[in-house]
Write a protein that holds these residues in place. Sequence first.
Motif, PDB file in Angstrom:
ATOM      1  N   ASN A 173       0.803  -1.229   0.000  1.00  0.00           N
ATOM      2  CA  ASN A 173       0.000   0.000   0.000  1.00  0.00           C
ATOM      3  C   ASN A 173       0.833   1.274   0.000  1.00  0.00           C
ATOM      4  O   ASN A 173       0.290   2.367  -0.170  1.00  0.00           O
ATOM      5  CB  ASN A 173      -0.934   0.012   1.224  1.00  0.00           C
ATOM      6  CG  ASN A 173      -2.054  -0.989   1.055  1.00  0.00           C
ATOM      7  OD1 ASN A 173      -2.454  -1.288  -0.068  1.00  0.00           O
ATOM      8  ND2 ASN A 173      -2.535  -1.538   2.158  1.00  0.00           N
ATOM      9  N   SER A 174       2.128   1.124   0.227  1.00  0.00           N
ATOM     10  CA  SER A 174       2.993   2.316   0.343  1.00  0.00           C
ATOM     11  C   SER A 174       3.845   2.579  -0.896  1.00  0.00           C
ATOM     12  O   SER A 174       4.374   3.680  -1.061  1.00  0.00           O
ATOM     13  CB  SER A 174       3.942   2.141   1.544  1.00  0.00           C
ATOM     14  OG  SER A 174       3.231   1.796   2.697  1.00  0.00           O
ATOM     15  N   LEU A 175       4.023   1.569  -1.743  1.00  0.00           N
ATOM     16  CA  LEU A 175       4.952   1.705  -2.884  1.00  0.00           C
ATOM     17  C   LEU A 175       4.297   2.490  -4.027  1.00  0.00           C
ATOM     18  O   LEU A 175       3.944   1.930  -5.073  1.00  0.00           O
ATOM     19  CB  LEU A 175       5.405   0.325  -3.370  1.00  0.00           C
ATOM     20  CG  LEU A 175       6.478  -0.365  -2.515  1.00  0.00           C
ATOM     21  CD1 LEU A 175       6.671  -1.810  -2.976  1.00  0.00           C
ATOM     22  CD2 LEU A 175       7.812   0.382  -2.586  1.00  0.00           C
ATOM     23  N   HIS A 176       4.103   3.779  -3.795  1.00  0.00           N
ATOM     24  CA  HIS A 176       3.522   4.660  -4.817  1.00  0.00           C
ATOM     25  C   HIS A 176       4.369   5.924  -4.917  1.00  0.00           C
ATOM     26  O   HIS A 176       4.916   6.380  -3.922  1.00  0.00           O
ATOM     27  CB  HIS A 176       2.077   5.034  -4.456  1.00  0.00           C
ATOM     28  CG  HIS A 176       1.198   3.847  -4.277  1.00  0.00           C
ATOM     29  ND1 HIS A 176       0.848   3.014  -5.319  1.00  0.00           N
ATOM     30  CD2 HIS A 176       0.616   3.345  -3.162  1.00  0.00           C
ATOM     31  CE1 HIS A 176       0.082   2.041  -4.856  1.00  0.00           C
ATOM     32  NE2 HIS A 176      -0.080   2.214  -3.561  1.00  0.00           N
ATOM     33  N   ASP A 177       4.441   6.454  -6.110  1.00  0.00           N
ATOM     34  CA  ASP A 177       5.224   7.666  -6.351  1.00  0.00           C
ATOM     35  C   ASP A 177       4.371   8.627  -7.177  1.00  0.00           C
ATOM     36  O   ASP A 177       4.158   8.408  -8.363  1.00  0.00           O
ATOM     37  CB  ASP A 177       6.507   7.280  -7.112  1.00  0.00           C
ATOM     38  CG  ASP A 177       7.301   8.490  -7.584  1.00  0.00           C
ATOM     39  OD1 ASP A 177       6.963   9.623  -7.204  1.00  0.00           O
ATOM     40  OD2 ASP A 177       8.261   8.288  -8.348  1.00  0.00           O
ATOM     41  N   VAL A 178       3.862   9.665  -6.524  1.00  0.00           N
ATOM     42  CA  VAL A 178       3.002  10.611  -7.254  1.00  0.00           C
ATOM     43  C   VAL A 178       3.791  11.815  -7.764  1.00  0.00           C
ATOM     44  O   VAL A 178       3.234  12.678  -8.438  1.00  0.00           O
ATOM     45  CB  VAL A 178       1.822  11.098  -6.374  1.00  0.00           C
ATOM     46  CG1 VAL A 178       0.918   9.935  -5.994  1.00  0.00           C
ATOM     47  CG2 VAL A 178       2.304  11.834  -5.131  1.00  0.00           C
ATOM     48  N   ILE A 179       5.076  11.889  -7.437  1.00  0.00           N
ATOM     49  CA  ILE A 179       5.844  13.095  -7.772  1.00  0.00           C
ATOM     50  C   ILE A 179       6.780  12.903  -8.969  1.00  0.00           C
ATOM     51  O   ILE A 179       6.777  13.699  -9.903  1.00  0.00           O
ATOM     52  CB  ILE A 179       6.627  13.586  -6.525  1.00  0.00           C
ATOM     53  CG1 ILE A 179       5.613  14.073  -5.477  1.00  0.00           C
ATOM     54  CG2 ILE A 179       7.615  14.693  -6.884  1.00  0.00           C
ATOM     55  CD1 ILE A 179       6.207  14.565  -4.182  1.00  0.00           C
ATOM     56  N   VAL A 180       7.575  11.839  -8.951  1.00  0.00           N
ATOM     57  CA  VAL A 180       8.627  11.694  -9.968  1.00  0.00           C
ATOM     58  C   VAL A 180       8.194  10.781 -11.115  1.00  0.00           C
ATOM     59  O   VAL A 180       8.456  11.064 -12.289  1.00  0.00           O
ATOM     60  CB  VAL A 180       9.924  11.156  -9.292  1.00  0.00           C
ATOM     61  CG1 VAL A 180      10.994  10.877 -10.332  1.00  0.00           C
ATOM     62  CG2 VAL A 180      10.430  12.164  -8.258  1.00  0.00           C
ATOM     63  N   GLU A 181       7.532   9.681 -10.763  1.00  0.00           N
ATOM     64  CA  GLU A 181       7.156   8.687 -11.783  1.00  0.00           C
ATOM     65  C   GLU A 181       6.377   9.279 -12.969  1.00  0.00           C
ATOM     66  O   GLU A 181       6.648   8.914 -14.127  1.00  0.00           O
ATOM     67  CB  GLU A 181       6.353   7.566 -11.121  1.00  0.00           C
ATOM     68  CG  GLU A 181       5.966   6.448 -12.052  1.00  0.00           C
ATOM     69  CD  GLU A 181       5.030   5.455 -11.362  1.00  0.00           C
ATOM     70  OE1 GLU A 181       3.825   5.759 -11.245  1.00  0.00           O
ATOM     71  OE2 GLU A 181       5.507   4.398 -10.925  1.00  0.00           O
TER      72      GLU A 181
END
Length: 306
Positions: A221-229
């Motif tokens: 549930n934590s492995l998300h990237d809303v900034i760089v990806e």
Amino acid sequence: MNEIKIFSPATVANVSCGFDVLGFCLDSVGDHMVIRKTDKKGIHITKIEGFDLPYETELNVAGVSALAMYNAIDVDFGFEIEIYKNIKPGSGIGSSAASAVGSVFGMNELLGRPFNKTQLTEFAIKGEALASKCEHADNLAPALFGGFTLVKSVSPLQILEIPSPDDLYATIIHPQIEIKTSESRAMLPKEVALQDAIAQWANLGSLIHALHTSDYELIKNSLHDVIVEPYRSQLIPHYDDVKTSTINAGALGCGISGSGPSIFTLSKGLETANKVKEAMQSVYSKSGIAFDIHVSKINTEGVKII
Ligand code: HSE
């Protein structure tokens, strides 16, 4: 002891939500280096195999970090460095960090370990900066310490060692295209929206908690990237397909490894990590782009003597 042979491991930086601060160490891929004491003073690179890299000490990542250490000691001898490079430069799995770490680790061993790992990271940062045009340690720290590391601050340098759950495996695909770290950093926005920052630091905090408590569901549930990806994924062919198919195959998460083009996943158990490998293969084998895939347990040891 006048000569030492070492294994300097590949690493995955950022780990989705931890841009420039979080990283982990791999055990199935890395460089070999030989460091040797010589009567001739100074740092000399005498052999490079694997990839075409500069022999001039000041232009070589391993040479620059070695020089940073050499300038901090007072000895009447020098060092030779041989580099047997397996990690392709520009692959996104810490090629420059492995070089930067290997030379200072080897020299420190030959000197009787006058420096601790944080001090070695300080020297290695100088080499890493030659490649990425910026001083950051999220590949260097896991290569030196092993496991997961969090770079709490660069100045002063503070590195935290984070535990690795026993059953955590990484599967990494490396498409054979080159993305220069300096270029993929230059494309990022200088400012981020508050809502995105909130999501990112909530995910990073919960990922660190999940690693401490071996909570695989929370890792997922934590492995998300809303900034760089959203920016960098555009540089990587078939990124979205790889992400969808690896999550469907059971991966806990999928993201860009460092500055790309490698894509990493984390899985619970070797069996799932191998299924994820097959999912990656099936996407990329249709693409016409050469690739290789590594399945690796998290390497808790880091750079080592062999
Ligand atoms: N954190 C760095 C980046 C890692 O993503 O640019 C690559 O050196």
